[in-house]
Design a protein around this motif. Structure first.
Motif, PDB file in Angstrom:
ATOM      1  N   GLY A 248     -46.363  29.096  37.217  1.00 53.16           N
ATOM      2  CA  GLY A 248     -45.716  29.613  38.286  1.00 53.16           C
ATOM      3  C   GLY A 248     -46.520  29.989  39.388  1.00 53.16           C
ATOM      4  N   ALA A 249     -47.907  30.253  39.268  1.00 52.92           N
ATOM      5  CA  ALA A 249     -48.830  30.919  40.319  1.00 52.92           C
ATOM      6  C   ALA A 249     -50.199  30.342  39.849  1.00 52.92           C
ATOM      7  CB  ALA A 249     -48.494  32.392  40.132  1.00 52.92           C
ATOM      8  N   PRO A 250     -51.077  30.284  40.946  1.00 55.48           N
ATOM      9  CA  PRO A 250     -52.400  30.124  40.608  1.00 55.48           C
ATOM     10  C   PRO A 250     -53.093  31.044  39.589  1.00 55.48           C
ATOM     11  CG  PRO A 250     -51.972  30.228  43.054  1.00 55.48           C
ATOM     12  CD  PRO A 250     -50.804  30.809  42.295  1.00 55.48           C
ATOM     13  N   GLU A 251     -53.929  30.617  38.961  1.00 58.04           N
ATOM     14  CA  GLU A 251     -54.890  31.368  37.961  1.00 58.04           C
ATOM     15  C   GLU A 251     -55.296  32.617  38.612  1.00 58.04           C
ATOM     16  OE1 GLU A 251     -57.635  29.691  35.461  1.00 58.04           O
ATOM     17  OE2 GLU A 251     -56.186  28.244  34.503  1.00 58.04           O
ATOM     18  N   GLU A 252     -55.850  32.549  39.916  1.00 53.07           N
ATOM     19  CA  GLU A 252     -56.270  33.683  40.491  1.00 53.07           C
ATOM     20  C   GLU A 252     -55.244  34.919  40.577  1.00 53.07           C
ATOM     21  OE1 GLU A 252     -56.490  30.875  42.005  1.00 53.07           O
ATOM     22  OE2 GLU A 252     -58.374  30.299  41.268  1.00 53.07           O
ATOM     23  N   LYS A 253     -54.163  34.679  40.947  1.00 48.39           N
ATOM     24  CA  LYS A 253     -53.120  35.758  40.949  1.00 48.39           C
ATOM     25  C   LYS A 253     -52.620  36.096  39.631  1.00 48.39           C
ATOM     26  CE  LYS A 253     -49.560  35.769  43.577  1.00 48.39           C
ATOM     27  NZ  LYS A 253     -48.256  35.526  44.254  1.00 48.39           N
ATOM     28  N   ILE A 254     -52.669  35.253  38.544  1.00 45.67           N
ATOM     29  CA  ILE A 254     -52.401  35.560  37.190  1.00 45.67           C
ATOM     30  C   ILE A 254     -53.538  36.565  36.557  1.00 45.67           C
ATOM     31  CG2 ILE A 254     -52.149  34.859  34.911  1.00 45.67           C
ATOM     32  CD1 ILE A 254     -50.835  32.485  36.060  1.00 45.67           C
ATOM     33  N   GLN A 255     -54.892  36.412  36.910  1.00 43.36           N
ATOM     34  CA  GLN A 255     -55.846  37.358  36.672  1.00 43.36           C
ATOM     35  C   GLN A 255     -55.697  38.395  36.926  1.00 43.36           C
ATOM     36  OE1 GLN A 255     -58.520  36.177  34.362  1.00 43.36           O
ATOM     37  NE2 GLN A 255     -58.771  38.427  34.317  1.00 43.36           N
ATOM     38  N   GLU A 256     -55.149  38.489  38.324  1.00 43.44           N
ATOM     39  CA  GLU A 256     -55.160  39.911  39.130  1.00 43.44           C
ATOM     40  C   GLU A 256     -53.979  41.022  38.423  1.00 43.44           C
ATOM     41  OE1 GLU A 256     -53.627  41.962  43.425  1.00 43.44           O
ATOM     42  OE2 GLU A 256     -53.582  39.726  43.088  1.00 43.44           O
ATOM     43  N   ALA A 257     -52.979  40.217  37.684  1.00 39.70           N
ATOM     44  CA  ALA A 257     -52.135  40.948  36.998  1.00 39.70           C
ATOM     45  C   ALA A 257     -52.768  41.455  35.593  1.00 39.70           C
ATOM     46  CB  ALA A 257     -50.929  40.060  36.567  1.00 39.70           C
ATOM     47  N   ILE A 258     -53.558  40.504  34.993  1.00 36.98           N
ATOM     48  CA  ILE A 258     -54.344  40.707  33.794  1.00 36.98           C
ATOM     49  C   ILE A 258     -55.204  42.063  33.965  1.00 36.98           C
ATOM     50  CG2 ILE A 258     -56.036  39.865  32.088  1.00 36.98           C
ATOM     51  CD1 ILE A 258     -54.418  37.145  32.483  1.00 36.98           C
ATOM     52  N   ASP A 259     -55.853  41.658  35.302  1.00 38.75           N
ATOM     53  CA  ASP A 259     -56.809  43.015  35.428  1.00 38.75           C
ATOM     54  C   ASP A 259     -56.302  44.291  35.781  1.00 38.75           C
ATOM     55  OD1 ASP A 259     -58.836  41.112  35.247  1.00 38.75           O
ATOM     56  OD2 ASP A 259     -59.096  40.772  37.350  1.00 38.75           O
ATOM     57  N   SER A 260     -54.989  44.235  36.330  1.00 41.33           N
ATOM     58  CA  SER A 260     -54.255  45.476  36.685  1.00 41.33           C
ATOM     59  C   SER A 260     -53.482  46.165  35.749  1.00 41.33           C
ATOM     60  CB  SER A 260     -53.563  44.983  37.939  1.00 41.33           C
ATOM     61  OG  SER A 260     -54.309  44.695  39.056  1.00 41.33           O
ATOM     62  N   CYS A 261     -53.202  45.330  34.479  1.00 45.45           N
ATOM     63  CA  CYS A 261     -52.358  45.720  33.283  1.00 45.45           C
ATOM     64  C   CYS A 261     -53.193  46.894  32.688  1.00 45.45           C
ATOM     65  CB  CYS A 261     -52.102  44.669  32.298  1.00 45.45           C
ATOM     66  SG  CYS A 261     -51.353  45.209  30.951  1.00 45.45           S
ATOM     67  N   PRO A 262     -52.371  48.158  33.027  1.00 44.80           N
ATOM     68  CA  PRO A 262     -52.660  49.497  32.186  1.00 44.80           C
ATOM     69  C   PRO A 262     -52.875  49.424  30.791  1.00 44.80           C
ATOM     70  CG  PRO A 262     -50.617  49.903  33.102  1.00 44.80           C
ATOM     71  CD  PRO A 262     -51.037  48.550  33.559  1.00 44.80           C
ATOM     72  N   ALA A 263     -52.094  48.672  30.059  1.00 43.11           N
ATOM     73  CA  ALA A 263     -52.266  48.386  28.725  1.00 43.11           C
ATOM     74  C   ALA A 263     -53.014  47.578  28.078  1.00 43.11           C
ATOM     75  CB  ALA A 263     -50.631  48.198  27.939  1.00 43.11           C
ATOM     76  N   GLU A 264     -53.636  46.520  29.127  1.00 40.71           N
ATOM     77  CA  GLU A 264     -54.305  45.489  28.639  1.00 40.71           C
ATOM     78  C   GLU A 264     -53.859  44.683  27.749  1.00 40.71           C
ATOM     79  OE1 GLU A 264     -58.393  47.154  27.843  1.00 40.71           O
ATOM     80  OE2 GLU A 264     -58.572  48.099  29.744  1.00 40.71           O
ATOM     81  N   CYS A 265     -52.592  44.151  27.959  1.00 37.69           N
ATOM     82  CA  CYS A 265     -51.914  43.300  26.697  1.00 37.69           C
ATOM     83  C   CYS A 265     -51.917  41.911  27.254  1.00 37.69           C
ATOM     84  CB  CYS A 265     -50.587  44.268  26.367  1.00 37.69           C
ATOM     85  SG  CYS A 265     -49.409  44.391  27.769  1.00 37.69           S
ATOM     86  N   ILE A 266     -52.136  41.440  28.391  1.00 34.88           N
ATOM     87  CA  ILE A 266     -51.931  40.075  28.951  1.00 34.88           C
ATOM     88  C   ILE A 266     -53.400  39.377  28.678  1.00 34.88           C
ATOM     89  CG2 ILE A 266     -51.207  38.871  30.923  1.00 34.88           C
ATOM     90  CD1 ILE A 266     -49.965  41.265  32.001  1.00 34.88           C
ATOM     91  N   HIS A 267     -53.200  38.397  28.226  1.00 35.97           N
ATOM     92  CA  HIS A 267     -54.527  37.805  27.849  1.00 35.97           C
ATOM     93  C   HIS A 267     -54.186  36.097  28.132  1.00 35.97           C
ATOM     94  CE1 HIS A 267     -55.716  41.216  25.596  1.00 35.97           C
ATOM     95  NE2 HIS A 267     -54.661  41.194  24.843  1.00 35.97           N
ATOM     96  N   TRP A 268     -55.435  35.460  28.267  1.00 35.57           N
ATOM     97  CA  TRP A 268     -55.159  34.185  28.573  1.00 35.57           C
ATOM     98  C   TRP A 268     -55.181  33.418  26.961  1.00 35.57           C
ATOM     99  CZ3 TRP A 268     -54.183  32.106  32.887  1.00 35.57           C
ATOM    100  CH2 TRP A 268     -54.404  32.650  34.120  1.00 35.57           C
ATOM    101  N   VAL A 269     -54.610  32.439  26.804  1.00 34.20           N
ATOM    102  CA  VAL A 269     -54.639  31.716  25.479  1.00 34.20           C
ATOM    103  C   VAL A 269     -54.467  30.148  25.916  1.00 34.20           C
ATOM    104  CG1 VAL A 269     -53.260  33.301  24.441  1.00 34.20           C
ATOM    105  CG2 VAL A 269     -52.199  31.626  25.093  1.00 34.20           C
ATOM    106  N   GLU A 270     -55.188  29.132  24.861  1.00 30.35           N
ATOM    107  CA  GLU A 270     -55.226  27.909  25.366  1.00 30.35           C
ATOM    108  C   GLU A 270     -53.965  27.500  24.927  1.00 30.35           C
ATOM    109  OE1 GLU A 270     -57.944  26.161  26.177  1.00 30.35           O
ATOM    110  OE2 GLU A 270     -58.898  28.011  26.385  1.00 30.35           O
ATOM    111  N   GLU A 271     -53.526  26.268  26.104  1.00 36.17           N
ATOM    112  CA  GLU A 271     -52.359  26.151  25.998  1.00 36.17           C
ATOM    113  C   GLU A 271     -52.176  24.698  24.769  1.00 36.17           C
ATOM    114  OE1 GLU A 271     -48.977  24.444  29.242  1.00 36.17           O
ATOM    115  OE2 GLU A 271     -50.966  23.905  29.730  1.00 36.17           O
TER     116      GLU A 271
END
Length: 65
Positions: free
Chosen positions: A42-65
Motif C-alpha cells: 500500500g505504500a512505497p518501501e521508503e515509507k514502510i521503512q520509516e515505520a520500521i525504523d520508528s517502531c519502539p518495540a522493533e517488531c516490524i521486519h521485512w520478509v520475503e514475499e
C-alpha cells in the motif's frame, strides 16, 4: 524477490506509530492489542521503512514475499 512488512505481534506494544506513519499499510487493532499489516503493497518501501525504523518495540521486519 519482493519483500513485505511483517509484524511480530507478540512483541507489538500497540502504540500506533506504524498506523500514524503509514495508514495505507498498517492498522492498530485495539481489540487484539497489536497492529497488523492490512496492505503490504500500500505504500512505497521508503515509507514502510520509516515505520520500521520508528517502531519502539522493533517488531516490524521485512520478509520475503
Amino acid at each position: 524477490m519482493a519483500r513485505i512488512p511483517y509484524i511480530e505481534t507478540s512483541e507489538c506494544m500497540a502504540c500506533g506509530t506504524c498506523e500514524v506513519l503509514v495508514p495505507e499499510v498498517f492498522r492498530l487493532d485495539p481489540d487484539k492489542g497489536y497492529a497488523e499489516v492490512i496492505d503490504p503493497h500500500g505504500a512505497p518501501e521508503e515509507k514502510i521503512q520509516e515505520a520500521i525504523d520508528s517502531c519502539p518495540a522493533e517488531c516490524i521486519h521485512w520478509v520475503e514475499e
